[in-house]
Design a protein around this motif. Structure first.
Motif, PDB file in Angstrom:
ATOM      1  N   UNK A  86     -19.142 -11.109  -3.190  1.00  0.00           N
ATOM      2  CA  UNK A  86     -19.192 -10.205  -4.337  1.00  0.00           C
ATOM      3  C   UNK A  86     -20.123 -10.737  -5.417  1.00  0.00           C
TER       4      UNK A  86
ATOM      5  N   UNK B  83       2.002   1.683  -3.470  1.00  0.00           N
ATOM      6  CA  UNK B  83       0.880   1.959  -4.388  1.00  0.00           C
ATOM      7  C   UNK B  83       0.705   0.810  -5.362  1.00  0.00           C
ATOM      8  N   UNK B  84      -0.536   0.335  -5.497  1.00  0.00           N
ATOM      9  CA  UNK B  84      -0.775  -0.843  -6.335  1.00  0.00           C
ATOM     10  C   UNK B  84      -0.761  -0.512  -7.820  1.00  0.00           C
ATOM     11  N   UNK B  85      -0.774   0.790  -8.143  1.00  0.00           N
ATOM     12  CA  UNK B  85      -0.769   1.162  -9.565  1.00  0.00           C
ATOM     13  C   UNK B  85       0.521   0.713 -10.245  1.00  0.00           C
TER      14      UNK B  85
ATOM     15  N   UNK C  84       0.835  -1.213   0.000  1.00  0.00           N
ATOM     16  CA  UNK C  84       0.000   0.000   0.000  1.00  0.00           C
ATOM     17  C   UNK C  84       0.871   1.266   0.000  1.00  0.00           C
TER      18      UNK C  84
ATOM     19  N   UNK D 262      -9.362  -4.492  -9.233  1.00  0.00           N
ATOM     20  CA  UNK D 262      -8.381  -3.955  -8.275  1.00  0.00           C
ATOM     21  C   UNK D 262      -8.990  -3.792  -6.889  1.00  0.00           C
ATOM     22  N   UNK D 263     -10.240  -3.340  -6.848  1.00  0.00           N
ATOM     23  CA  UNK D 263     -10.862  -3.132  -5.535  1.00  0.00           C
ATOM     24  C   UNK D 263     -10.965  -4.456  -4.783  1.00  0.00           C
TER      25      UNK D 263
ATOM     26  N   UNK E 206      -7.646  -5.157  -3.185  1.00  0.00           N
ATOM     27  CA  UNK E 206      -7.431  -4.322  -1.986  1.00  0.00           C
ATOM     28  C   UNK E 206      -8.191  -4.913  -0.799  1.00  0.00           C
ATOM     29  N   UNK E 207      -9.415  -5.327  -1.073  1.00  0.00           N
ATOM     30  CA  UNK E 207     -10.213  -5.908   0.017  1.00  0.00           C
ATOM     31  C   UNK E 207      -9.585  -7.197   0.531  1.00  0.00           C
TER      32      UNK E 207
ATOM     33  N   UNK F 183      -6.782  -6.387   2.703  1.00  0.00           N
ATOM     34  CA  UNK F 183      -7.307  -5.879   3.983  1.00  0.00           C
ATOM     35  C   UNK F 183      -7.732  -7.016   4.899  1.00  0.00           C
ATOM     36  N   UNK F 184      -8.440  -8.006   4.329  1.00  0.00           N
ATOM     37  CA  UNK F 184      -8.887  -9.141   5.150  1.00  0.00           C
ATOM     38  C   UNK F 184      -7.699  -9.972   5.634  1.00  0.00           C
TER      39      UNK F 184
END
Lengths: 518, 447
Positions: free
Chosen positions: B421, B162-164, B159, B207-208, B211-212, B215-216
């Motif tokens: 999802x 940056x994941x870009x 993070x 991508x989201x 990220x999730x 996070x988990x």
């Protein structure tokens, strides 16, 4: 994950994150963020919390408008039907000939394909244009409904296939090219003049490819009344192919100006000479180009790489337009005699090529003579000539052993000359099936790639009565994988066809339409 | 011969469509130089490409086969063909005396089962065993802690960077970190990291999700560092997320056992890799109203531990511990009369799925039953339209088309797996005529 979170995660987290979130979660996030001096670590923990919160509340996306549902099909084959397990694999693995037969059998019992299998069936139709007509008769309303959602299945969208008379005109106005050709054919059979007028009314708007296919329909019920339209096409159409087609059709009308003009050009080239053994015909080629040829779809300029010389090229173009019946009536020789006569002359190549292009199903004696001549000119397209003959007549030209068929390449011809839906005669099929046992036993199948490759097609071509008597060959156990696979494929297709025909005597197995839920 | 089988039941055992097809080609008796059977087993010698025929045998009680062919698939085409012959021949295969090679195999299976039983009954020093177990457990926690500490810093670094900037180099890094988690004896973390990597590799559309997932994972790392403060149920959730489930024996010995008429709602086989298949069977108890998941793995040539082809079973299930236990192990089963799907309202189905994830955000999927839903293709995406809104579908293109064809644009009842999802549909039923059903066919590789 909201946009600000995404942005930070993508560009990088180098300072303490701060986000607008629900008040209760905000307190938790603040506590988490306060636990660490590392903003990136705090961000990742906060992302976990936000994810857990999102998962804990399943949120549905806004409603969409579902499509208008399909109308129920009364005859959908159920899972209990003996054909059901065969259908899916057959539509995936082929061959097309088998798929065509399935569609025909399903339509024959007034049933339609099971709904879950429609995608694989439509995919098969996407791959094979020749399958489509039969497929449309077997997919029912559900299949046509489904096709609207996939651009590759547009050939099957509602409006194609079985439509009532009131919808017919819509097919002509809005349908695909295949549907329009089909419609024009039907109209031509009912009222030839009306069909011609229909075509003429739209002619100016059509691209060349469509014009060519639609004009070809005029060959059906061709008559004197078509001359005006065809003559105008011959003179004015922008497409060379259309002009040539119009010329060919006009040449079939003996009273047409074009046909008479052709004869007027050709006749002086054929002269009867007196010799020691009596009178004989001699053929010559034009010595110079005639400017009038341009109006008869005859090119004065020879293509650069054509094997014919310039004069032969001119002769060939005249010959290919004149009906073959003119030659027999004018010279008094039959087809075989004419072929033999031409073979001895200087213009054999031009005459053979022209006759070959001109021959059609009505010229049965010419086809037989061409096949019997075994000339190279006709050898290239044997299957095309054979396809014009009825099956019984075709089989006379084929050896009755797989060994011989495979050796001289006739096996490919057999397959190519049989249209979808055609089968070999029971007698011929029995002879080939008996020989297949020999080929398995004597290792012919092991070494003959061509034979192995054609086995599934052959299984699809065998007469059902002969196939019903088929017994699997006994294997020795030392077959190569390719050999075993080819036998397996043959057996697979044979098994499907046996099942398809084993139930033909039974009454249709239909299920009542289930009332659709509200 | 004792077990009644249908062709469909046999084909359901096939590891893939190719095996089923090949087996169907071997059902001619001319392929077999020997065929026989008795009450416990069927056997045969099938001609293959070698000089000697393959010796194939099937234990009918367990539907387990053994064959001398070199195939790595299980059951192999010869085993399947033998079962197909058994299913197709109403009079059964010819009764015969067992050849020695069949007798030896059955005897060795029996012997192994007895040894296992004896080993289970053998007296052990409970104190010493408990000490050894504790020591092993402590050692594994230590390795996991170390791995999680690395993972925690690594995720923060991702993070920070940056994941870009994600590219081929990062892909290698992520794969290396997943391998590190396997070394740390936390295969669950490796799998979740791999899932995040797959999401990142899919491009901006997922991508989201990546990220999730990261996070988990970070929440799992937190859980490991504070595991002593967690309740036993939460600790069990954590262990499952780490890929360290409880031993089956402990589960069977546990108190959360339910005997019920269990209806098979749907099942799915996923090829995890070339040699490992995962099977998930979702059940619903008629009396208890509980949902259950039977999770099974077939590695290499091993078959499934149990066979579930009927629609309903009277069975005793023991549930793995957790805050919302779903996974269970079956200890006894017998076919029972078929029953209709439970009547579940849309609101309840959504509430139930939310509840499961609220209790345990680390679980990969939960069952979802929707009484009235219409498959829809909208702007290139597959969705399920319901009265309350739409759910995205997670399924292969071919399966989605087949489901759409089945529904014909009418609402159908759908059972699937909700992964937080998207919904992976497993079975759909016509709401008026439940015997008309659509089921996910064959193996699906995770998408």
């Amino acid at each position: 994950m909201s946009a600000p979170w995404m942005k930070q995660a993508l560009v990088g987290v180098d300072r303490a994150p701060s986000f607008q979130v629900d008040s209760e979660v905000a307190g938790l996030l603040d506590a988490v963020l306060a636990q660490s001096d590392d903003p990136a670590l705090a961000f990742s923990r906060a992302a976990g919390i936000m994810t857990a919160c999102r998962l804990a509340a399943v949120t549905l996306d806004p409603a969409v408008t579902p499509p208008v549902p399909a109308v129920g099909d009364a005859g959908e084959l159920t899972q209990e039907h003996p054909w059901f397990p065969l259908l899916g694999p057959s539509f995936v693995e082929g061959p097309v000939r088998l798929q065509h037969e399935i569609c025909e059998r399903v339509a024959a019992i007034r049933a339609c394909l099971p709904a879950p299998l429609l995608p694989v069936a439509l995919d098969a139709g996407k791959r094979s244009q020749t399958l489509r007509t039969a497929l449309l008769a077997a997919i029912g309303q559900r299949g046509r409904w489904l096709a609207q959602f996939n651009s590759a299945w547009q050939f099957a969208v509602d409006g194609a296939g079985e439509v009532d008379a009131s919808n017919d005109r819509r097919l002509w106005d809005e349908g695909s090219l295949a549907q329009r050709v089909d419609y024009l054919r039907r109209q031509r059979a009912i009222d030839a003049a009306q069909a011609r007028d229909l075509l003429q009314a739209q002619f100016g708007e059509l691209p060349a490819k469509e014009r060519l296919e639609l004009v070809a329909v005029l060959a059906q019920e061709l008559g004197k009344a078509d001359e005006t339209l065809l003559a105008s096409l011959l003179l004015k159409d922008r497409s060379r192919d259309v002009r040539q087609l119009a010329a060919r059709l006009l040449a079939q009308l003996p009273q047409s100006a074009h046909a008479q003009q052709l004869v007027a050009w050709l006749q002086p080239l054929l002269a009867q000479k007196r010799g020691l053994l009596g009178r004989s015909w001699q053929c010559d080629a034009p010595t110079q180009a005639d400017p009038a040829w341009a109006s008869a779809a005859i090119d004065a300029t020879r293509p650069q790489h054509d094997s014919l010389g310039e004069r032969a090229w001119w002769l060939y173009q005249l010959v290919r337009q004149v009906p073959l019946s003119w030659w027999t009536s004018h010279t008094g020789m039959n087809a075989a005699e004419l072929l033999a006569w031409a073979a001895k002359g200087d213009w054999k190549a031009a005459l053979y090529r022209g006759w070959h292009e001109r021959v059609d199903a009505a010229d049965r004696d010419w086809i037989e003579a061409m096949l019997a001549s075994r000339d190279r000119e006709f050898g290239y397209e044997m299957s095309g000539l054979l396809a014009m003959l009825p099956m019984a007549a075709r089989e006379k030209h084929w050896p009755r052993t797989l060994d011989q068929l495979s050796k001289d390449g006739t096996l490919v011809e057999i397959v190519a000359s049989c249209a979808l839906g055609e089968t070999l005669s029971a007698d011929f099929s029995r002879a080939l099936l008996a020989d297949l046992h020999t080929c398995v036993e004597n290792d012919r199948l092991r070494y003959d790639f061509g034979l192995r490759a054609q086995l599934p097609e052959l299984a699809a071509l065998m007469h059902p009565d002969a196939l019903a008597e088929w017994r699997s060959p006994s294997l020795r156990g030392d077959e190569t994988p390719a050999q075993a696979e080819s036998i397996r494929e043959f057996e697979r297709v044979a098994a499907v066809r046996r099942t398809l025909h084993a139930h033909h005597a039974r009454p249709p197995i239909l299920i009542d339409p289930i009332p659709e839920p509200r | 011969m004792g077990v009644a089988l249908t062709t469909e039941q046999v084909l359901a055992l096939a590891p893939d469509a190719a095996s089923a097809k090949a087996a169907a080609g071997l059902t001619g008796t001319n392929h077999w130089v020997l065929l026989g059977g008795d009450d416990d087993a069927v056997w045969g010698e099938c001609k293959g490409s070698g000089a000697k025929p393959y010796q194939t045998q099937v234990d009918l009680a367990a539907l387990l086969s053994r064959c001398t062919c070199p195939s790595r698939k299980f059951p192999c085409k010869h085993g399947l063909a033998l079962l197909l012959l058994y299913a197709q021949q109403a009079a059964g295969l010819p009764r015969a005396d067992r050849p020695a090679w069949v007798g030896e195999w059955l005897a060795s299976r029996k012997e192994k089962a007895e040894k296992k039983e004896q080993a289970a009954k053998a007296p052990v020093d409970p104190v010493a065993a408990a000490e050894a177990a504790l020591k092993r457990e402590a050692g594994r926690w230590k390795r996991i802690e170390s791995g999680c500490a690395d993972l925690q810093l690594w995720i923060a670094d991702q993070f920070r960077r940056g994941l870009a900037s994600f590219g081929p180099e990062q892909r290698k890094e992520w794969a290396a970190m997943a391998a590190r988690m396997v070394d740390a004896q936390a295969p669950g973390l490796a799998q979740q990291l791999q899932d995040a990597l797959d999401a990142m590799s899919a491009g901006s559309s997922r991508q989201d999700e990546a990220i999730e997932r990261l996070g988990l994972l970070q929440l799992i790392n937190e859980g490991v560092s504070r595991r002593e403060q967690l309740s036993p149920e939460r600790l069990a959730d954590l262990r499952v997320a780490l890929g360290w489930p409880h031993d089956k024996e402990d589960v069977v010995a546990g108190s959360d056992t339910v005997e019920d008429d269990w209806q098979v709602l749907g099942q799915l086989v996923i090829a995890r890799d070339e040699r490992l298949n995962e099977r998930r069977i979702w059940l619903h108890g008629r009396e208890s109203g509980r949902y259950a998941l039977l999770l099974d793995y077939a590695h290499n040539s091993k078959g499934w531990e149990s066979y579930w082809s009927e629609t309903s079973y009277r069975a005793r299930l023991s549930f793995y511990p957790g805050t919302m236990p779903l996974r269970a192990v079956v200890t006894a089963q017998a076919p029972s009369p078929a029953q209709a799907w439970p009547g579940v309202s849309l609101e309840h189905a959504i509430e139930q799925a939310s509840h499961w994830f609220a209790a345990n955000p680390w679980q990969p999927q939960v069952p979802m039953l929707l009484a009235s839903a219409t498959p829809v293709l909208q702007e290139g995406g597959w969705m399920l339209h319901t009265a309350a809104g739409t759910l995205s579908l997670r399924t292969h293109e071919s399966s989605a088309w087949s489901l759409l064809a089945f529904s014909g644009g009418h609402p159908v009842s759908v059972m699937g797996e909700w992964d937080g999802r998207r919904l992976r549909p497993l079975v759909a039923q016509h709401p008026v005529e439940p015997t008309r059903r659509w089921a996910l066919v064959g193996e699906e590789v995770a998408t």
